[in-house]
Motif scaffolding. Structure first.
Motif, PDB file in Angstrom:
ATOM      1  N   UNK A 147       0.844  -1.189   0.000  1.00  0.00           N
ATOM      2  CA  UNK A 147       0.000   0.000   0.000  1.00  0.00           C
ATOM      3  C   UNK A 147       0.888   1.251   0.000  1.00  0.00           C
ATOM      4  N   UNK A 148       0.689   2.109  -0.981  1.00  0.00           N
ATOM      5  CA  UNK A 148       1.470   3.337  -1.112  1.00  0.00           C
ATOM      6  C   UNK A 148       0.518   4.526  -1.071  1.00  0.00           C
ATOM      7  N   UNK A 149       0.602   5.393  -0.056  1.00  0.00           N
ATOM      8  CA  UNK A 149      -0.264   6.582  -0.007  1.00  0.00           C
ATOM      9  C   UNK A 149      -0.039   7.477  -1.216  1.00  0.00           C
ATOM     10  N   UNK A 192       6.308   7.783  -1.425  1.00  0.00           N
ATOM     11  CA  UNK A 192       7.042   6.536  -1.580  1.00  0.00           C
ATOM     12  C   UNK A 192       8.528   6.827  -1.571  1.00  0.00           C
ATOM     13  N   UNK A 193       9.317   5.884  -1.110  1.00  0.00           N
ATOM     14  CA  UNK A 193      10.777   5.997  -1.044  1.00  0.00           C
ATOM     15  C   UNK A 193      11.179   7.262  -0.291  1.00  0.00           C
ATOM     16  N   UNK A 194      11.804   8.236  -0.983  1.00  0.00           N
ATOM     17  CA  UNK A 194      12.281   9.430  -0.297  1.00  0.00           C
ATOM     18  C   UNK A 194      11.181  10.332   0.217  1.00  0.00           C
ATOM     19  N   UNK A 195       9.971  10.197  -0.341  1.00  0.00           N
ATOM     20  CA  UNK A 195       8.842  11.028   0.068  1.00  0.00           C
ATOM     21  C   UNK A 195       7.929  10.330   1.069  1.00  0.00           C
ATOM     22  N   UNK A 196       8.360   9.192   1.570  1.00  0.00           N
ATOM     23  CA  UNK A 196       7.488   8.383   2.421  1.00  0.00           C
ATOM     24  C   UNK A 196       7.094   9.084   3.711  1.00  0.00           C
ATOM     25  N   UNK A 197       7.982   9.883   4.289  1.00  0.00           N
ATOM     26  CA  UNK A 197       7.733  10.514   5.580  1.00  0.00           C
ATOM     27  C   UNK A 197       7.053  11.877   5.461  1.00  0.00           C
ATOM     28  N   UNK A 198       6.794  12.349   4.257  1.00  0.00           N
ATOM     29  CA  UNK A 198       6.139  13.651   4.092  1.00  0.00           C
ATOM     30  C   UNK A 198       4.676  13.577   4.500  1.00  0.00           C
ATOM     31  N   UNK A 199       4.144  14.673   5.001  1.00  0.00           N
ATOM     32  CA  UNK A 199       2.738  14.746   5.409  1.00  0.00           C
ATOM     33  C   UNK A 199       1.882  15.520   4.428  1.00  0.00           C
ATOM     34  N   UNK A 200       2.479  16.164   3.441  1.00  0.00           N
ATOM     35  CA  UNK A 200       1.719  16.934   2.461  1.00  0.00           C
ATOM     36  C   UNK A 200       2.381  16.832   1.103  1.00  0.00           C
ATOM     37  N   UNK A 201       1.605  17.061   0.067  1.00  0.00           N
ATOM     38  CA  UNK A 201       2.077  16.956  -1.307  1.00  0.00           C
ATOM     39  C   UNK A 201       3.012  18.115  -1.628  1.00  0.00           C
ATOM     40  N   UNK A 202       4.095  17.841  -2.330  1.00  0.00           N
ATOM     41  CA  UNK A 202       5.046  18.889  -2.706  1.00  0.00           C
ATOM     42  C   UNK A 202       4.561  19.708  -3.894  1.00  0.00           C
ATOM     43  N   UNK A 261      -5.800   8.749  -0.237  1.00  0.00           N
ATOM     44  CA  UNK A 261      -5.826   7.796  -1.343  1.00  0.00           C
ATOM     45  C   UNK A 261      -4.697   6.787  -1.159  1.00  0.00           C
ATOM     46  N   UNK A 262      -4.936   5.595  -1.630  1.00  0.00           N
ATOM     47  CA  UNK A 262      -3.943   4.522  -1.501  1.00  0.00           C
ATOM     48  C   UNK A 262      -3.782   3.831  -2.848  1.00  0.00           C
ATOM     49  N   UNK A 263      -2.531   3.700  -3.272  1.00  0.00           N
ATOM     50  CA  UNK A 263      -2.210   2.912  -4.461  1.00  0.00           C
ATOM     51  C   UNK A 263      -1.782   1.525  -4.016  1.00  0.00           C
ATOM     52  N   UNK A 264      -2.419   0.505  -4.558  1.00  0.00           N
ATOM     53  CA  UNK A 264      -2.058  -0.879  -4.240  1.00  0.00           C
ATOM     54  C   UNK A 264      -1.164  -1.423  -5.345  1.00  0.00           C
ATOM     55  N   UNK A 265       0.095  -1.675  -4.986  1.00  0.00           N
ATOM     56  CA  UNK A 265       1.096  -2.122  -5.955  1.00  0.00           C
ATOM     57  C   UNK A 265       1.276  -3.633  -5.824  1.00  0.00           C
ATOM     58  N   UNK A 266       1.065  -4.342  -6.924  1.00  0.00           N
ATOM     59  CA  UNK A 266       1.214  -5.789  -6.958  1.00  0.00           C
ATOM     60  C   UNK A 266       2.559  -6.123  -7.625  1.00  0.00           C
ATOM     61  N   UNK A 267       3.595  -6.456  -6.855  1.00  0.00           N
ATOM     62  CA  UNK A 267       4.916  -6.759  -7.441  1.00  0.00           C
ATOM     63  C   UNK A 267       4.832  -7.909  -8.434  1.00  0.00           C
ATOM     64  N   UNK A 268       5.543  -7.787  -9.539  1.00  0.00           N
ATOM     65  CA  UNK A 268       5.484  -8.784 -10.607  1.00  0.00           C
ATOM     66  C   UNK A 268       6.362  -9.999 -10.323  1.00  0.00           C
ATOM     67  N   UNK A 269       7.551  -9.782  -9.766  1.00  0.00           N
ATOM     68  CA  UNK A 269       8.519 -10.874  -9.599  1.00  0.00           C
ATOM     69  C   UNK A 269       7.970 -12.026  -8.755  1.00  0.00           C
TER      70      UNK A 269
END
Length: 324
Positions: free
Chosen positions: A228-230, A240-250, A279-287
């Protein structure tokens, strides 16, 4: 026996002679109670039975033999030790929603495919030794968790819910959850159904899930999960990644959290430490999904078909014959 004719182009003398050789071999080694045999052509795929003449016409008349059918185990040939022929007729009989006439064996095969434990001992649920050839190798610490999960589910697959039933807790839960997915049953209705089923079963705490949450939790180790990726309120970015800890959109500077108001017993607003993303993006890894296809004994031959069984005769018959 020479089976190189199976990969020869259809219509050649080698292919026609090989088809007749196959029929002669079946007559010598297989009992024909009604004069019919399973047809191994690419259309019938060992699912239909016909007289010898019809089978021969299928093999020589343009359909060709199923290339993955290398051991003629349904026509009198003894398969190699430990080899399982991946054909539809070799699977347990199933109904439209995934039930099986052999629930125990079906569950064992499915667990081996899910956890990749095809070589692990099943006679001792505490064993953590893998047999490879003539050697015994101790399972590494990183794999011990999966081994424990595998043995736990394997043990439950052997324990029936109650006497005079073919279903264990594992097979019954999988069957019920499959019905939920196929029928589009809501979580609320499914929980009510599970609660009612528990009332019908003999009193035994923990014998069967009581709601949707427990059923999903119980089957969690067998399912391919997702991450789950906000996401930003206006779809500007992912937290996600470097923006994971942010509380607001840049970009739009909107908060990634919902504006929720929690009330106490007196109706007064209170602060809550738990926040929910807008909102939540649900990412289904392919590997992991590709790995699961290669781990299953039923889908593995199809995944390796282009490398092992594809006819390479220099003639363009299929898009796979093109270098591009």
């Amino acid at each position: 026996m020479d089976k190189s004719w199976m990969t020869k182009p259809r219509g050649t003398n080698e292919s026609r002679d090989g088809c007749r050789l196959f029929v002669d071999f079946t007559v010598r080694n297989y009992t024909l109670p009604d004069g019919k045999i399973y047809c191994p052509c690419k259309v019938c795929r060992l699912n239909r039975r016909y007289p010898l003449g019809v089978v021969l016409s299928h093999l020589t008349g343009g359909k060709g033999i199923l290339l993955t059918y290398k051991d003629w185990m349904f026509h009198g040939e003894k398969p190699l030790r430990g080899h399982v022929e991946p054909s539809p007729s070799n699977r347990p009989a199933t109904d439209a929603v995934g039930g099986s006439s052999d629930q125990s064996g079906n569950m064992h095969a499915m667990l081996r495919d899910v956890f990749g434990m095809h070589d692990i001992r099943e006679d001792n649920c505490e064993s953590q030794v893998v047999v490879q050839g003539d050697e015994e190798i101790v399972v590494e610490e990183a794999d011990e968790v999966d081994v424990r999960k595998y043995h736990k589910l394997l043990k439950e697959a052997k324990t029936l819910l109650y006497d005079r039933t073919k279903h264990s807790k594992l097979s019954a839960t999988i069957h019920m959850y499959n019905l939920k997915c196929v029928g589009g049953i809501s979580k609320k209705i499914f929980s009510s159904l599970l609660e009612f089923i528990n009332q019908l079963l003999p009193a035994d705490d923990g014998a069967f899930p009581v709601n949707t949450y427990e059923a999903k939790k119980y089957l969690r180790d067998m399912r391919l999960g997702y991450e789950k990726i906000p996401a930003s309120r206006n779809d500007c970015m992912l937290f996600w990644k470097g923006n994971k800890e942010l509380d607001s959109c840049t970009v739009c500077e909107k908060s990634k959290w919902k504006d929720e108001i929690h009330l106490d017993e007196d109706g007064q607003p209170i602060s809550s430490s738990k926040k929910h993303p807008v909102k939540v993006l649900r990412w289904f890894p392919l590997i992991p999904r590709l790995q699961r296809l290669f781990m299953s004994q039923y889908t593995l031959p199809h995944m390796k078909w282009h490398a092992d069984n594809h006819t390479k005769e220099g003639i363009l018959r299929h898009p796979a014959d093109n270098e591009a």
